[in-house]
Structure formats: structure tokens, C-alpha cells
Design an enzyme around this catalytic site. Structure first.
Site, mmCIF file in Angstrom:
data_model
loop_
_atom_site.group_PDB
_atom_site.id
_atom_site.type_symbol
_atom_site.label_atom_id
_atom_site.label_comp_id
_atom_site.label_asym_id
_atom_site.label_seq_id
_atom_site.Cartn_x
_atom_site.Cartn_y
_atom_site.Cartn_z
ATOM 1 N N VAL A 1 0.909 -1.163 -0.021
ATOM 2 C CA VAL A 1 -0.114 -0.018 0.004
ATOM 3 C C VAL A 1 0.728 1.166 0.017
ATOM 4 C CG1 VAL A 1 -1.851 1.209 1.260
ATOM 5 C CG2 VAL A 1 -1.678 -1.307 1.105
ATOM 6 N N LYS A 2 0.720 2.051 -0.983
ATOM 7 C CA LYS A 2 1.262 3.229 -1.166
ATOM 8 C C LYS A 2 0.697 4.452 -0.385
ATOM 9 C CE LYS A 2 4.220 4.991 -4.840
ATOM 10 N NZ LYS A 2 4.377 5.377 -6.445
ATOM 11 N N ILE A 3 1.462 5.024 0.439
ATOM 12 C CA ILE A 3 0.760 6.144 1.352
ATOM 13 C C ILE A 3 1.613 7.432 1.252
ATOM 14 C CG2 ILE A 3 -0.035 6.788 3.772
ATOM 15 C CD1 ILE A 3 -0.549 3.739 4.231
#
Ligand code: E4P
Length: 215
Positions: free
Chosen positions: A83-85
Site C-alpha cells: 500500500v502506497k501512502i
């Protein structure tokens, strides 16, 4: 050093993957839009089924609850999903929550060492410093990779440095020398790594000489 490809284009992903040199994929909302993708989660699944490695899928929410909710949905797509945050206050809080649940996180839009350190402390698996975009505003993006490497080594942090926004071979060379763990590369940079004019002229001569010697 691991190589990721920085694209949402399935043809490019497939071509790089077929070379056997791909360790993962990064995407972002702009790259998805460039390919005209409307079924975003379906597209992530296609990429995950093609490549045996981490595939970054970026959240759109900017509030803590929304980021956590999106992150939990994204990881249901496939085990390869990371997950890219973004590096914002609610993002840091969400990284801590999701990382504690065992979710792999790529903290994106990193532009200084302090941001990288915060992301690492929150539990991100990767931090993504954007080299090219620093160069665009007249700063030396490559120095940032060296500085993060030094700080992560000083404090034994095992968060991986994923060098991003790489525009050309010189960026990549600097990343390799500075000890980045991963470089995410546009397809044209991967192609550029393979090509050298002396290879082309050398091969042309070998083939011409071979043809002559066969009479
Ligand atoms: C990385 O994860 C980003 O998708 C990417 O490298 C950004 O590159 P750009 O600055 O060339 O858009």
C-alpha cells in the site's frame, strides 16, 4: 539491487518481466490515469498476476480513517500488494496502524531525510524519495539518497530505500553508488541501461565478419 518498473502499462510490465530482471512494480494515480484505467483494482490484480514481487497500489484518501480503510481493501486484492501512502500527518498515523497489522507500506512523496526517518519509524517497508522532482526544482535529488542511506545505517533501520522519479541512467548510477535498495525505473530507462553504441557497432562488426568468413 532490486529493480521495479514504474508504470501501469501492461505491455511494458510484461516486456520487462520477460527479461527476468523485474522485482516489483510501482504505480501512482497519474500513471493509472495515463493508461486510461477505470477498473483500478482489477488492473492491480492483472499486474500482481504477472509479476512475482511487490506491487505498489496508492491510496487516494488523505484522512486517517480513509487511508486505513483503503489500505485494508487494497491488500485483499493480492498478497503482492504494497500500500502506497503519502508522507502526510494522517498518512504517518495510518502507516503505524497498517504496519502493525502486517501490511506492507511504501511511503511515497519523500523529499527530505526527516520524512524518510518518520516513515521508517512508523513501520514502512519502503520509503520513496523522488529524485527527479527535486532536480526539477534545482536541488540535488541524488544527495538525498546518500543522506537517507547514511541515516538508516546509523540507526540500523531496515526500511528499504526505493529510489523513485528516476529519469535517466545518471540518476540510476548515483542510486547504485549510494546504496539504494531498490530503483523504480520507467521502461525507457530500463531500455537505456541495455543500450551502448559500442555494443551495437561491435555486434555489427562481429556479424559482418562472420558473414565474410562463411564466404
Ligand atoms: C514512484 O513511485 C513514482 O511513481 C514515480 O517514480 C514518480 O516519477 P515522476 O516524478 O517521473 O512522475
Amino acid at each position: 539491487m532490486k529493480f521495479f518498473i514504474d508504470t501501469a502499462n501492461l505491455t511494458e510490465i510484461s516486456e520487462a518481466n520477460n527479461m527476468g530482471i523485474l522485482d516489483g512494480v510501482t504505480t501512482n494515480p497519474s500513471l493509472m490515469a495515463k493508461e486510461g484505467i477505470s477498473d483500478v483494482n482489477g488492473h492491480y490484480l492483472k499486474i500482481c498476476e504477472m509479476v512475482d514481487g511487490d506491487v505498489s497500489a496508492e491510496v487516494i484518501s488523505t484522512d486517517y480513517e480513509g487511508i486505513v480503510r483503503e489500505g485494508r481493501e487494497l491488500v485483499k486484492i493480492h498478497d503482492n500488494i504494497t500500500v502506497k501512502i503519502p508522507m502526510i500527518k494522517d498518512g504517518v498515523k495510518a502507516i503505524s496502524t497498517l504496519a502493525a497489522e502486517g501490511v506492507k507500506i511504501n511511503c511515497t512523496l519523500i523529499f527530505n531525510v526527516a520524512q524518510a526517518l518518520i516513515a521508517a519509524k512508523a513501520g514502512a517497508k519502503y520509503v520513496s524519495p523522488f529524485i527527479g522532482r527535486l532536480d526539477d526544482i534545482g536541488q540535488d535529488g541524488m544527495v538525498l539518497i546518500e543522506d537517507i542511506r547514511q541515516v538508516f545505517d546509523n540507526y540500523d533501520l531496515d526500511t528499504e530505500i526505493l529510489a523513485a522519479s528516476i529519469r535517466h541512467n545518471q540518476h540510476l548510477l548515483a542510486c547504485m553508488l549510494a546504496g539504494a535498495d531498490v530503483a523504480t525505473l520507467p521502461f525507457k530507462v530500463i531500455e537505456g541501461m541495455i543500450k551502448h553504441p559500442l555494443t551495437d557497432s561491435g555486434l555489427a562488426k562481429f556479424l559482418a565478419d562472420h558473414a565474410k568468413s562463411k564466404g
